[in-house]
Write an enzyme that holds these catalytic residues in place. Structure first.
Site, PDB file in Angstrom:
ATOM      1  N   GLU A  58     -11.558   9.588  10.260  1.00  0.00           N
ATOM      2  CA  GLU A  58     -10.933   8.615  11.143  1.00  0.00           C
ATOM      3  C   GLU A  58      -9.587   9.194  11.572  1.00  0.00           C
ATOM      4  OE1 GLU A  58      -9.283   4.018  11.203  1.00  0.00           O
ATOM      5  OE2 GLU A  58      -8.872   5.363   9.530  1.00  0.00           O
ATOM      6  N   ASP A 116     -10.583   7.706   5.469  1.00  0.00           N
ATOM      7  CA  ASP A 116      -9.693   6.762   6.121  1.00  0.00           C
ATOM      8  C   ASP A 116      -8.354   7.420   6.450  1.00  0.00           C
ATOM      9  OD1 ASP A 116      -9.036   3.929   6.840  1.00  0.00           O
ATOM     10  OD2 ASP A 116      -7.572   4.152   5.245  1.00  0.00           O
ATOM     11  N   GLN A 135       0.837  -1.201   0.000  1.00  0.00           N
ATOM     12  CA  GLN A 135       0.000   0.000   0.000  1.00  0.00           C
ATOM     13  C   GLN A 135       0.878   1.259   0.000  1.00  0.00           C
ATOM     14  OE1 GLN A 135      -2.039  -1.287   3.610  1.00  0.00           O
ATOM     15  NE2 GLN A 135      -3.977  -1.457   2.497  1.00  0.00           N
TER      16      GLN A 135
END
Length: 551
Positions: free
Chosen positions: A243, A201, A169
């Site tokens: 978040e 996110d 990622q």
């Protein structure tokens, strides 16, 4: 303030397409399955659906490794089936928010493949590179014990790339204006398809500017304000739910001094102290956490939750507090994760129906917007045989039928829980819908109660002195109407004495039972709470709507 901020009193329900309902029989949930269950969600009373990532992905991290932001993974259906789902959701009155995962992409994304192919690639600067091995190459991991580095060498690129999460990622370079423009395009694309906003996110990592060798990275909060401005230009009532597991004194940076950052943010700080209170019956640290996060801009809002799709993170507690929570809720090593959390669902952790009800009653009565995870309304458990966070990501248990009524396939994306007290034979939605005293029907009534109490979403609040450290008392007031909510964290009953001073507060009407409390000659209420008891009161009488003041 005009009451058009819909998120102030929303009830958010989070689900993962892949584990909700499978219609085409391949063992993986799909949009057609979700569309068929909208009646269930409507009956439950939730009004906002938060979808976990469903875009094309290699699926090495539950879909959070996205390789195409502008489509639907074929396992879940087509873009046309997504649009059909959105149409059906709109007919039911639901708002839909999506995960916006733009801190990183999958290493299989075309952008990264192009970036690693040549230094001259137009996408090279879309990621963060270092020609030499950074001295902090193995520091700052999000998943300690599982993740071993944050800088990985790529042979084709002949350079190291930065990844705050797993090595598959790679982080996007938000300092590149072209990347931020693309993020706006991604938001704009899904807004055009009817979504009402995004759960953003890993917000802090989106805003950081990582540099090789630096332990502390500069934070660019102006990037968050850019996202907010674009969102409001494209769709005025769309929202950002952030978040960000940050300390209370940092939260203003994310909300914005003038409320120009995220609209909502998960209150991880309160969540962690809430679990400490559940483990010890001591509510004072929880009360302090609530006060520490109280002063936010009027249009901003906290989102409160008990459990989510990740581990229960205890990183903001002291070492002593953490150990008490581990001892009570995750005593075995296999129940723990990343040296900071617990990978269990709520019901097995608490065990007692009384304490489970008290915990949810508390969550729905906290100042903010409640967020519910799929399956928690029926009390689903976890499967500790699965890796890491997958333990709490098992398929929804619909019925006492083959594969829990989730799918007709023999092999599923994750196995259903078919053994023990939390198996689908004992815990499923169909059985509970037919039992008046089930957790599902109790939760449906609680959601209805929360919707009837807009003071929690809109009002001012304070912690009441109960004289009992085991009992948390909260007082809400909005436009002349007031609420009193009490929760006993102890396995023993307690009597509390309350002195309320506003008009009509000599009489409290119980909103969950046909009872009331009348103040004595000293103006005091004496209220008894059972073990793990909870009570919601409205001051005055139930004709309060006639007396609610206008703005």
């Amino acid at each position: 303030m005009i009451e058009d901020l819909w998120y102030k009193n929303a009830i958010v329900y989070n689900l993962d397409i892949k584990t909700f309902m499978d219609v085409n029989g391949d063992g993986i949930g799909d949009f057609e399955g979700l569309a068929r269950r909208l009646d269930y969600l409507d009956a439950l009373g939730v009004d906002t659906i938060w979808l976990s990532p469903f875009q094309p992905t290699p699926d090495k991290d539950n879909g959070y490794d996205i390789k195409d932001y502008y489509g639907v993974d074929p396992r879940f259906g087509s873009s046309g089936e997504f649009v059909e789902f959105m149409h059906q959701a709109k007919k039911h009155g639901f708002k839909v928010i999506l995960d916006l995962v733009v801190n990183h992409t999958s290493d299989q994304h075309l952008w990264f493949q192009e970036a690693r192919s040549s230094k001259d690639s137009r996408y090279r600067d879309w990621y963060v590179w270092s020609e030499s091995k950074p001295p902090n190459w193995n520091q700052g991991m999000v998943f300690p014990g599982v993740q071993h580095r944050t800088w990985t060498y790529d042979k084709k690129a002949k350079a190291y790339y930065f990844h705050r999460f797993y090595d598959f990622q790679p982080d996007l370079n938000m300092d590149n204006p072209a990347v931020r423009t693309e993020v706006s395009r991604i938001m704009g694309y899904w807004l055009e398809l009817g979504v009402s906003g995004f759960r953003v996110d890993a917000v802090p990592f989106i805003l950081e500017s990582p540099s090789p060798g630096l332990a502390e990275h500069e934070m660019k909060f102006e990037y968050l304000r850019e996202m907010r401005r674009f969102l409001q230009w494209r769709k005025g009532d769309a929202i950002l739910l952030g978040e960000a597991n940050v300390l209370p004194n940092e939260s203003e940076h994310y909300f914005g001094k003038e409320g120009d950052g995220v609209h909502l943010m998960f209150n991880f700080y309160v969540n962690q102290h809430l679990f400490y209170a559940l483990a010890t019956s001591d509510t004072e640290p929880l009360a302090d956490a609530l006060k520490a996060t109280q002063n936010i801009y009027p249009t901003s809002q906290w989102a409160h939750f008990l459990r989510n799709h990740d581990e229960l993170d205890l990183g903001r507690l002291t070492e002593e507090q953490q150990q008490k929570v581990f001892k009570r809720f995750g005593p075995e090593k296999e129940m723990q994760l990343y040296n900071r959390g617990i990978r269990r669902r709520l019901n097995p952790m608490l065990g007692s129906r009384q304490q489970i009800e008290m915990a949810y009653s508390l969550m729905f009565s906290l100042p903010g917007t409640p967020v519910l995870r799929y399956g928690d309304e029926i009390g689903m458990g976890e499967d500790l045989r699965l890796n890491e966070r997958d333990a709490v990501r098992t398929p929804m248990q619909w019925a006492n039928e083959s594969q829990a009524g989730f799918s007709a396939a023999d092999k599923l994306v994750h196995p259903v829980i078919d053994e023990g007290p939390y198996s689908y034979h004992h815990v499923n939605a169909e059985d509970q819908r037919r039992k008046p005293d089930s957790l599902l029907n109790w939760m449906t009534a609680l959601i209805r109660l929360r919707k009837e109490c807009p003071e929690i979403g809109w009002g001012t609040w304070e912690i009441l002195k109960t004289g009992r450290p085991q009992v948390l008392g909260m007082y809400y007031c909005w436009r002349g109407n007031s609420l009193v909510v009490l929760h006993n964290f102890d396995e023993q009953p307690h009597e509390v004495t309350l002195s309320l001073k506003q008009n009509n507060e000599d009489r409290l009407i119980d909103l969950m039972a046909n009872e009331k409390s009348v103040a004595d000659e000293k103006g005091q209420h004496r209220i008894t709470l059972d073990a793990f008891g909870y009570r919601w009161f409205r001051a005055g009488d139930l004709s309060h709507l006639l007396h609610r003041r206008k703005q």
